[in-house]
Design an enzyme around this catalytic site. Structure first.
Site, PDB file in Angstrom:
ATOM      1  N   ARG A 139       0.842  -1.197   0.000  1.00 52.15           N
ATOM      2  CA  ARG A 139       0.000   0.000   0.000  1.00 52.15           C
ATOM      3  C   ARG A 139       0.880   1.252   0.000  1.00 52.15           C
ATOM      4  NH1 ARG A 139      -4.979  -0.707   4.121  1.00 52.15           N
ATOM      5  NH2 ARG A 139      -5.664   1.099   2.929  1.00 52.15           N
ATOM      6  N   GLU A 198     -14.521   4.460  -0.925  1.00 51.27           N
ATOM      7  CA  GLU A 198     -14.666   3.257  -0.109  1.00 51.27           C
ATOM      8  C   GLU A 198     -16.048   2.621  -0.244  1.00 51.27           C
ATOM      9  OE1 GLU A 198     -15.670   5.514   4.124  1.00 51.27           O
ATOM     10  OE2 GLU A 198     -13.611   5.087   3.561  1.00 51.27           O
TER      11      GLU A 198
END
Length: 426
Positions: A126, A315
């Site tokens: 990430r 999200e």
């Protein structure tokens, strides 16, 4: 923390129109920001109704490793200020928690010992390099062997000078939030000028600024430049809102299955990106009414195809994509290229999994194209991603035989998700 520990979970099919009230846990984004600011405060903070999940406990564990402490007080958590002590090496376990990986390295720079940061294999993939680069420019001593990713070591020298810095936060708004949250403890505060593109999820930036103000800081913003002066923080009592992104699958359930789902405690005003779900429901032909008790969603079971830019609410993409597989026509989701650097490459994962159930879904450079088609059962792989468990649950409302792999990964944000989902369906 309770949760489904079975290797697969049979997502239940809705037998008819829904009529349910649902409570969701506290916001992960708010909980972990509040914990950081509480640890940087001059006196203890009682954080009421925080999320109790893997990510939240990883944050508390990180703060403990950095010289803080906390204690459970019923459903609340009392957080003590950081007291960096000693020079013996320490370690922070990141798991796969982006907020922990991004928000805590600056705190290690306030201490006087080397601290190693590492976690799950996924966290090493990430993005975090732009944040580490900015922290170095502000005076933080970081060793990462040029990886720009965990594992890395922060060598604290008893404080951080702060000052002015340029930051590329286009891959994650958390890079910016990380600097702003720690800034009150820097000697000169911080002035951040954004470069390299617009950060995703503007609501999360607004959330950070709001919490800073609640804890006594004085953040200022002029377009793409942010300034937070040094300050002594204090907020003896803070209550966390319900997590509106975690509420997304329950909101979507009303649209997919029809009927009414009430989300308890939905705030009248909020900086959470999940509040956008109210306008989405209206756009898709559903009802969404904010009441004194929460949000009342009334679904028709018929969903309009849509063209959606989800840059600010990325999200929510997994749940929205699953819901649009039942639309009356094609849909396009755009603005979410940054999802390729989340818990997994969410765009590739969604295209693969939703297509395997019969929908025609392709991932584009910055989103998804979704063409509904007859769906069938199968195993929905979740890639250690909590949002994919939620997407699979939505799919299973109208598709018999959806077997959700590794449902326990939803414990990242909602350990009791599968039980609450089944309760909603009676």
């Amino acid at each position: 923390m309770a949760g489904n520990t079975a290797s697969t979970w049979a997502a239940p099919v809705a037998s008819g129109a829904l009529d349910a009230s649902v409570g969701v846990p506290g916001s992960k984004s708010i909980t972990n920001r509040a914990y950081v600011l509480a640890a940087l405060s001059a006196a203890p903070t009682l954080v009421r109704k925080p999320l109790d999940s893997r990510d939240a406990r990883l944050m508390l564990g990180a703060l403990t490793s950095l010289g803080g402490s906390w204690e459970q007080a019923g459903e609340n958590v009392l957080v003590q200020p950081l007291v960096p002590e000693g020079t013996e090496p320490g370690a922070v376990a990141l798991g796969n928690a982006g907020t922990v990986a991004r928000f805590t390295p600056a705190l290690a720079g306030l201490g006087s010992k080397p601290v190693v940061f590492d976690g799950d294999e996924a966290i090493r993939r990430r993005p975090i390099a732009p944040l580490l680069r900015a922290l170095r420019e502000l005076g933080v001593d970081i060793e990462d062997d040029g990886r720009g990713a965990p594992p890395f070591t922060v060598r604290g020298h008893g404080g951080i000078g702060g000052g002015k810095v340029e930051l590329d936060s286009s891959a994650s708004s958390q890079f910016l939030s990380a600097l702003l949250l720690a800034a009150p403890s820097f000697e000169s505060g911080v002035t951040v000028r954004l470069v390299g593109g617009t950060p995703p999820s503007e609501p999360h930036i607004a959330m950070t600024l709001d919490l800073l103000r609640r804890f006594g800081a004085s953040p200022e913003r002029q377009g793409t430049e942010f300034h937070v002066p040094g300050a002594q923080l204090s907020c003896p009592d803070y209550t966390v809102e319900p997590d509106l992104s975690t509420a997304a699958p329950f909101v979507a359930a009303a649209a997919v299955a029809g009927g009414t789902v009430r989300i308890e405690g939905w705030p009248q005003r909020t900086t959470q990106p999940g509040d956008w779900l109210r306008s989405l429901m209206t756009e898709l032909g559903q009802g969404a009414e904010l009441t004194a008790d929460g949000l009342k969603v009334t679904g028709t079971g018929e969903i309009r195809g849509a063209t959606l830019d989800l840059h600010e609410v990325g999200e929510l993409t997994p749940v929205v994509a699953a819901m649009l597989c039942f639309a009356d026509g094609p849909s396009v989701i755009s603005g979410v290229a940054h999802l390729r650097g989340h818990e997994t490459d969410r765009l590739a994962a969604l295209a693969t999994e939703l297509s395997s159930f019969g929908a025609r879904v392709t991932d584009t450079e910055d989103g998804l194209r979704i063409t509904p088609a007859p769906l069938h059962g199968g195993v929905f792989h979740t890639y250690d991603d909590h949002r994919l468990v939620m997407a699979a649950a939505v799919l299973g409302l109208r598709v018999p035989g959806v077997e959700v792999e590794n449902p326990g990964t939803v414990g990242k944000t909602f350990p009791g998700f599968t039980e609450t989902w089944e309760s909603m369906l009676g």
